[in-house]
Design a protein around this motif. Sequence first.
Motif, PDB file in Angstrom:
ATOM      1  N   GLY A 425      34.834  43.355  46.747  1.00  0.00           N
ATOM      2  CA  GLY A 425      34.623  44.578  45.978  1.00  0.00           C
ATOM      3  C   GLY A 425      34.769  44.288  44.494  1.00  0.00           C
ATOM      4  N   SER A 426      35.694  44.976  43.846  1.00  0.00           N
ATOM      5  CA  SER A 426      35.909  44.775  42.407  1.00  0.00           C
ATOM      6  C   SER A 426      37.155  43.957  42.116  1.00  0.00           C
ATOM      7  CB  SER A 426      36.022  46.135  41.708  1.00  0.00           C
ATOM      8  OG  SER A 426      37.129  46.859  42.225  1.00  0.00           O
ATOM      9  N   LEU A 427      37.775  43.380  43.154  1.00  0.00           N
ATOM     10  CA  LEU A 427      39.028  42.656  42.988  1.00  0.00           C
ATOM     11  C   LEU A 427      38.932  41.245  43.560  1.00  0.00           C
ATOM     12  CD1 LEU A 427      41.472  45.489  44.143  1.00  0.00           C
ATOM     13  CD2 LEU A 427      40.980  44.823  41.778  1.00  0.00           C
ATOM     14  N   ALA A 428      39.881  40.411  43.197  1.00  0.00           N
ATOM     15  CA  ALA A 428      39.989  39.090  43.811  1.00  0.00           C
ATOM     16  C   ALA A 428      40.432  39.258  45.262  1.00  0.00           C
ATOM     17  CB  ALA A 428      40.987  38.232  43.047  1.00  0.00           C
ATOM     18  N   ALA A 429      39.850  38.482  46.132  1.00  0.00           N
ATOM     19  CA  ALA A 429      40.162  38.571  47.565  1.00  0.00           C
ATOM     20  C   ALA A 429      41.317  37.638  47.888  1.00  0.00           C
ATOM     21  CB  ALA A 429      38.937  38.207  48.393  1.00  0.00           C
ATOM     22  N   GLY A 445      46.918  37.073  41.814  1.00  0.00           N
ATOM     23  CA  GLY A 445      47.894  38.148  41.922  1.00  0.00           C
ATOM     24  C   GLY A 445      47.857  39.053  40.720  1.00  0.00           C
ATOM     25  N   GLY A 446      48.719  40.041  40.716  1.00  0.00           N
ATOM     26  CA  GLY A 446      48.714  41.027  39.653  1.00  0.00           C
ATOM     27  C   GLY A 446      47.573  42.007  39.835  1.00  0.00           C
ATOM     28  N   ASP A 447      47.162  42.639  38.745  1.00  0.00           N
ATOM     29  CA  ASP A 447      46.177  43.713  38.820  1.00  0.00           C
ATOM     30  C   ASP A 447      44.813  43.246  39.302  1.00  0.00           C
ATOM     31  OD1 ASP A 447      48.216  45.233  37.850  1.00  0.00           O
ATOM     32  OD2 ASP A 447      47.334  45.612  35.884  1.00  0.00           O
ATOM     33  N   ILE A 448      44.430  41.999  39.031  1.00  0.00           N
ATOM     34  CA  ILE A 448      43.114  41.532  39.447  1.00  0.00           C
ATOM     35  C   ILE A 448      43.011  41.441  40.967  1.00  0.00           C
ATOM     36  CG2 ILE A 448      43.587  39.034  39.423  1.00  0.00           C
ATOM     37  CD1 ILE A 448      40.785  38.695  38.149  1.00  0.00           C
ATOM     38  N   ALA A 449      44.140  41.366  41.638  1.00  0.00           N
ATOM     39  CA  ALA A 449      44.144  41.286  43.101  1.00  0.00           C
ATOM     40  C   ALA A 449      44.409  42.629  43.757  1.00  0.00           C
ATOM     41  CB  ALA A 449      45.186  40.270  43.570  1.00  0.00           C
TER      42      ALA A 449
END
Length: 627
Positions: A425-429, A445-449
């Motif tokens: 989607g819009s995030l790291a898997a 990790g963090g917001d990107i995940a």
Amino acid sequence: MTATALPVGAERGSAGRALPLAPVLPDARWWLENVPCRTACPVHTDAGGYVTAIAQVRFADAYRIARRPNPFPSICGRVCAAPCETKCRRGAIDAPVAIRALKRFVASRFGVEAARETGGSLWREAIGAPAPDSGKRVAIVGGGPAGLACAHDLRLAGHAVTLFESSAALGGMMVHGIPPFRLPRELIAAEIAGVTELGVEVRLRTRVGVDVRMEALVDTFDAVFVAAGTGVGRRLSVEGRDLPGVTTAVAFLAGSAGEEAKVVGERVVVIGGGSVAFDAARTAARTAALTTDGARPNVAPGDVHGALQALLDVARTARAAGVREVTVVSIEGREELPAEPDEWRQAEREGVRMLHRRSVQAIVGDGRVQGVSLRPVVTVFAPDGRFAPVVDDSAPVERLDCDTVIFAVGQEADTSFLPAPLVRGSLAAVDATTLRTSNPKVWAGGDIAFGPRFLINAIADGRRAAAGISAFLASGAGAASGDGAALGDAWGEAATLRLATPWHRHWSDYDAAPRAALPVIAASDRTMGREVEGVLDEGAAVREAQRCLRCHANVTLRAERCILCGLCADVCPERCIALRAGDAGTVVLSLDEARCIRCGLCVERCPPQALTMVELVPMGTRELAHA
């Protein structure tokens, strides 16, 4: 948690067991899970430990305890969302212990801010020097709290760390998303310096995907941690969303090159109801006097600190001229706002208006924003608790005139630099538990995940990723597991139990004392660079710490000694101990631990000494806390 009723002569079962009198005791896991402030903290800070140390006027010990699991205690003492306080059992009686304020109190004496005044700090002493060089190299993408926390732990483990940051300064949303009146820039810089001085190589103004390819990092380094954050603000899909004078809270709060400051007119509308919305509103109220004539601070691109200091000067002028009007428009009602109550209360004191239960229908303007069209919201949440606003489409449209609109309705990540298999989607898997991606050398990790979350969650992700990467670099050899007397948590921290003998509260009225109020400066004195909240004085801090119910301790029964006299129930001020009939004619002594205030009166009153007080002691702090 309410303990299982304990039949005399039997063990407790799943809630723990009757403990023998021994120097090292079993069942530490139950105790760990029974300390709500600690389990609520994403980095498992021993809040009860440092609060108890403050109550006993052992302030340096308290700082060491607070610092050990968190490389940013001074920052968190100001802006942490404090999930520990949300779960604090004291809140069921009157109000939670002011745990965050107490962390700031000891940080003000022994943290990086104290180093500026006294030349000394316990920041480094609390964690020691890095381990010998492991020969392994790790790349970290993103210099925000997750990336910095990961770098901190990896360097302590002896690994070489190179941190890639796209902007001109480290800090991520700590710098670009939290205004200076809540978090001073020099404080952020000092705690970040503590991390980089461990030997972290930093490459600023380096965009992964533009200046260096992600694939090159994977090929060159032994492991990669992606913590790029969510630096793109969202806008509602309404007409006029791209008019001049419309921006996002992310861009506005960053304000790095002055371009966003150009759009700030005399009447500002902030759309949203979360913490970021109120940060943007309170910042707008301080940046005033930047009208549509194009005037803006003369600062270098990327100089966030310089821009904010320049805005401070015009804010003073604007306050005197009385030209600022800021309104927060939220879809939620006042009591439904996701922002903490203190945030919107402080905003109100600073002159920010709030308009609740309104849905934005359009941004109105002719070449530039001139207002917003609104309709009332009937309900915000569905019966099952889902966010499902219902707008009254039959109601007339309400017009709210303004010169500037700031969307504070969410943020998203830029994942364009990641290979397709690492994106969902819009995030790291990632695996939600391990933070590992499908590439065995890459963690995220963090917001990107996970999307925008609290600062302390990002710190926890960085530490969790560092633990996983270190185990991977050591060919999967993790920390040795403990037995029943000592166990490890996510950070390899161990805990043990010990008898607290004698147990006595050396202060009175702790169960009736009100929560301490943080000192704040007058609304008329609030500017961009001056902190609104102050520090508790020593007397107030000690009194507040004494309010702690000390959930790391629990009353424990040696069933074979109990004579069923009932004196423990008679003396209990909270009536949380009771004798009642059990199965098969047995008599049961039960304890409601959620109501227990750990006064110790039952322990002192018990004639055969069948009751004892047992406390949890994290291994790294057992000589410091709970003494």
